[in-house]
Design a protein around this motif. Structure first.
Motif, mmCIF file in Angstrom:
data_model
loop_
_atom_site.group_PDB
_atom_site.id
_atom_site.type_symbol
_atom_site.label_atom_id
_atom_site.label_comp_id
_atom_site.label_asym_id
_atom_site.label_seq_id
_atom_site.Cartn_x
_atom_site.Cartn_y
_atom_site.Cartn_z
ATOM 1 N N PRO A 120 -14.156 3.972 19.625
ATOM 2 C CA PRO A 120 -13.983 4.299 21.039
ATOM 3 C C PRO A 120 -12.778 5.241 21.230
ATOM 4 C CG PRO A 120 -13.964 1.906 20.656
ATOM 5 C CD PRO A 120 -14.027 2.543 19.324
ATOM 6 N N ALA A 121 -12.824 6.035 22.299
ATOM 7 C CA ALA A 121 -11.777 7.036 22.555
ATOM 8 C C ALA A 121 -10.400 6.370 22.607
ATOM 9 C CB ALA A 121 -12.063 7.736 23.871
ATOM 10 N N GLY A 122 -9.429 7.007 21.986
ATOM 11 C CA GLY A 122 -8.049 6.542 22.071
ATOM 12 C C GLY A 122 -7.636 5.591 20.961
ATOM 13 N N TRP A 123 -8.603 4.942 20.297
ATOM 14 C CA TRP A 123 -8.252 4.027 19.202
ATOM 15 C C TRP A 123 -7.853 4.860 17.990
ATOM 16 C CZ3 TRP A 123 -8.907 -1.508 19.233
ATOM 17 C CH2 TRP A 123 -9.386 -1.997 20.456
ATOM 18 N N THR A 124 -6.826 4.408 17.266
ATOM 19 C CA THR A 124 -6.400 5.175 16.093
ATOM 20 C C THR A 124 -6.707 4.386 14.823
ATOM 21 O OG1 THR A 124 -4.198 4.227 16.246
ATOM 22 C CG2 THR A 124 -4.528 6.372 17.289
ATOM 23 N N ALA A 125 -7.001 5.107 13.748
ATOM 24 C CA ALA A 125 -7.330 4.429 12.484
ATOM 25 C C ALA A 125 -6.674 5.162 11.325
ATOM 26 C CB ALA A 125 -8.839 4.396 12.297
ATOM 27 N N ARG A 126 -6.192 4.359 10.380
ATOM 28 C CA ARG A 126 -5.649 4.913 9.139
ATOM 29 C C ARG A 126 -6.461 4.316 7.995
ATOM 30 N NH1 ARG A 126 -0.632 2.331 8.906
ATOM 31 N NH2 ARG A 126 -0.783 1.536 6.782
ATOM 32 N N VAL A 127 -6.815 5.125 7.019
ATOM 33 C CA VAL A 127 -7.639 4.621 5.913
ATOM 34 C C VAL A 127 -6.793 4.565 4.642
ATOM 35 C CG1 VAL A 127 -9.726 4.998 4.531
ATOM 36 C CG2 VAL A 127 -9.705 5.623 6.955
ATOM 37 N N GLU A 128 -6.704 3.374 4.061
ATOM 38 C CA GLU A 128 -5.940 3.193 2.819
ATOM 39 C C GLU A 128 -6.911 2.900 1.678
ATOM 40 O OE1 GLU A 128 -2.722 3.358 2.334
ATOM 41 O OE2 GLU A 128 -1.962 3.396 4.408
ATOM 42 N N PRO A 129 -6.856 3.645 0.574
ATOM 43 C CA PRO A 129 -7.712 3.303 -0.568
ATOM 44 C C PRO A 129 -7.214 2.006 -1.214
ATOM 45 C CG PRO A 129 -6.261 5.148 -1.098
ATOM 46 C CD PRO A 129 -5.989 4.786 0.335
ATOM 47 N N LEU A 130 -8.150 1.198 -1.682
ATOM 48 C CA LEU A 130 -7.783 -0.046 -2.378
ATOM 49 C C LEU A 130 -8.309 0.044 -3.803
ATOM 50 C CD1 LEU A 130 -8.826 -2.796 0.224
ATOM 51 C CD2 LEU A 130 -6.517 -1.939 -0.210
ATOM 52 N N ALA A 131 -7.428 -0.075 -4.768
ATOM 53 C CA ALA A 131 -7.881 -0.090 -6.161
ATOM 54 C C ALA A 131 -7.982 -1.552 -6.587
ATOM 55 C CB ALA A 131 -6.877 0.644 -7.038
ATOM 56 N N VAL A 132 -9.186 -1.995 -6.897
ATOM 57 C CA VAL A 132 -9.386 -3.402 -7.273
ATOM 58 C C VAL A 132 -9.596 -3.484 -8.781
ATOM 59 C CG1 VAL A 132 -10.787 -5.463 -6.903
ATOM 60 C CG2 VAL A 132 -10.456 -3.829 -5.028
ATOM 61 N N PRO A 133 -8.695 -4.146 -9.504
ATOM 62 C CA PRO A 133 -8.858 -4.264 -10.951
ATOM 63 C C PRO A 133 -10.217 -4.869 -11.300
ATOM 64 C CG PRO A 133 -6.726 -5.125 -10.267
ATOM 65 C CD PRO A 133 -7.497 -4.841 -9.013
ATOM 66 N N GLY A 134 -10.920 -4.225 -12.228
ATOM 67 C CA GLY A 134 -12.218 -4.747 -12.658
ATOM 68 C C GLY A 134 -13.390 -4.238 -11.839
ATOM 69 N N LEU A 135 -13.116 -3.478 -10.775
ATOM 70 C CA LEU A 135 -14.206 -2.920 -9.972
ATOM 71 C C LEU A 135 -14.179 -1.403 -10.063
ATOM 72 C CD1 LEU A 135 -14.510 -4.751 -6.532
ATOM 73 C CD2 LEU A 135 -15.747 -5.142 -8.654
ATOM 74 N N ALA A 136 -15.333 -0.833 -10.377
ATOM 75 C CA ALA A 136 -15.391 0.627 -10.486
ATOM 76 C C ALA A 136 -15.567 1.257 -9.103
ATOM 77 C CB ALA A 136 -16.566 1.016 -11.387
ATOM 78 N N GLU A 137 -16.196 0.509 -8.186
ATOM 79 C CA GLU A 137 -16.508 1.087 -6.874
ATOM 80 C C GLU A 137 -15.246 1.349 -6.054
ATOM 81 O OE1 GLU A 137 -17.934 -1.633 -8.497
ATOM 82 O OE2 GLU A 137 -18.921 -2.644 -6.833
ATOM 83 N N THR A 138 -15.415 2.269 -5.115
ATOM 84 C CA THR A 138 -14.310 2.578 -4.192
ATOM 85 C C THR A 138 -14.255 1.505 -3.108
ATOM 86 O OG1 THR A 138 -15.162 4.796 -4.403
ATOM 87 C CG2 THR A 138 -13.326 4.489 -2.867
ATOM 88 N N ARG A 139 -13.078 1.123 -2.752
ATOM 89 C CA ARG A 139 -12.870 0.202 -1.635
ATOM 90 C C ARG A 139 -11.834 0.830 -0.716
ATOM 91 N NH1 ARG A 139 -16.731 -2.634 -3.080
ATOM 92 N NH2 ARG A 139 -16.571 -4.747 -3.853
ATOM 93 N N VAL A 140 -11.989 0.617 0.577
ATOM 94 C CA VAL A 140 -10.946 1.100 1.486
ATOM 95 C C VAL A 140 -10.600 0.023 2.501
ATOM 96 C CG1 VAL A 140 -11.514 3.563 1.307
ATOM 97 C CG2 VAL A 140 -12.591 2.173 3.098
#
Ligand SMILES: C[S@@+](CC[C@H](N)C(=O)[O-])C[C@H]1O[C@@H](n2cnc3c(N)ncnc32)[C@H](O)[C@@H]1O
Length: 205
Positions: free
Chosen positions: A177-197
């Motif tokens: 929705p308009a006005g809401w702010t978001a920051r995206v942080e990458p998460l590195a999970v040991p043992g997981l190849a997939e990307t997580r955020v």
């Protein structure tokens, strides 16, 4: 390698210093999940070894971004990420909420067996919940705008909303929705190849 070694190695990679009792509690929770999963279908992850990365380390990877203060885990399911976080942060209050009765029952049982006095379990739909926490967290709950719509009444101006996501989030961010702010942080999970955020959202001030 034993599961304890695998978990301890993952915790080192995440730079998290948990004591032996906390590591034991995490493994006990995993064992309860395996046991109850046979009858109640709580998680699609069935392999106990795989649960170390997919459930325990994945949940704990958000810890560097978690602030102090009462935290609501919306749609906790079998207690994820709430139970691992409550084990790691025993002085912080966590409310674990889910609308599914059998999942809430399991989380209550896990809370009791693990002696987690910092955990409150609520069986309710979040739309009916009205106690504002200082932080809301969720994993695999809903699209971001849907999550904000149903949790809106408990989001105060200072509330942080943390959404753990496994997939690309660009489209969901564009639909905030308009006005809401978001920051995206990458998460590195040991043992997981997939990307997580982790998406950290704040409402318009
Ligand atoms: C995909 S599961 C994710 C569970 C857990 N967070 C995890 O990552 O394993 C989504 C959960 O949200 C719960 N849920 C969905 N909508 C809800 C609502 N409006 N209020 C409360 N719980 C809800 C479901 O019962 C389900 O347990």
């Amino acid at each position: 390698m034993s599961d304890r070694d695998r978990l301890a190695g993952g915790l080192r990679e995440l730079d998290l210093a948990l004591n032996d009792d906390q590591v034991t509690a995490l493994l006990t929770y995993r064992d309860l999940l395996v046991k109850w999963n046979r009858a109640f279908n709580l998680t699609a992850v069935r392999d106990p070894g795989e649960m170390i990365a997919r459930h325990l380390l994945d949940s704990l990877a958000v810890l560097p971004h978690l602030e102090a203060g009462p935290t609501l885990d919306v749609g906790t399911g079998a207690g994820l990420p709430g139970i691992p976080l409550a084990i790691a942060r025993p002085d912080q209050a966590f409310t674990l909420l889910d609308g599914n009765g059998k999942k809430a029952r399991f989380v209550r049982q896990a809370r009791r067996e693990l002696g987690l006095d910092n955990v409150e379990v609520v069986h309710a739909r979040v739309e009916q919940y009205r106690k504002a926490p200082s932080q809301i967290i969720s994993r695999a709950f809903a699209a971001l705008s849907d999550m904000l719509a149903v949790t809106g009444p408990v989001i105060a101006p200072e509330t942080r909303v943390l959404a753990m996501k496994a997939t690309a989030v660009e489209r969901e961010l564009a639909e905030l929705p308009a006005g809401w702010t978001a920051r995206v942080e990458p998460l590195a999970v040991p043992g997981l190849a997939e990307t997580r955020v982790l998406v950290i959202i704040r409402r318009p001030q």
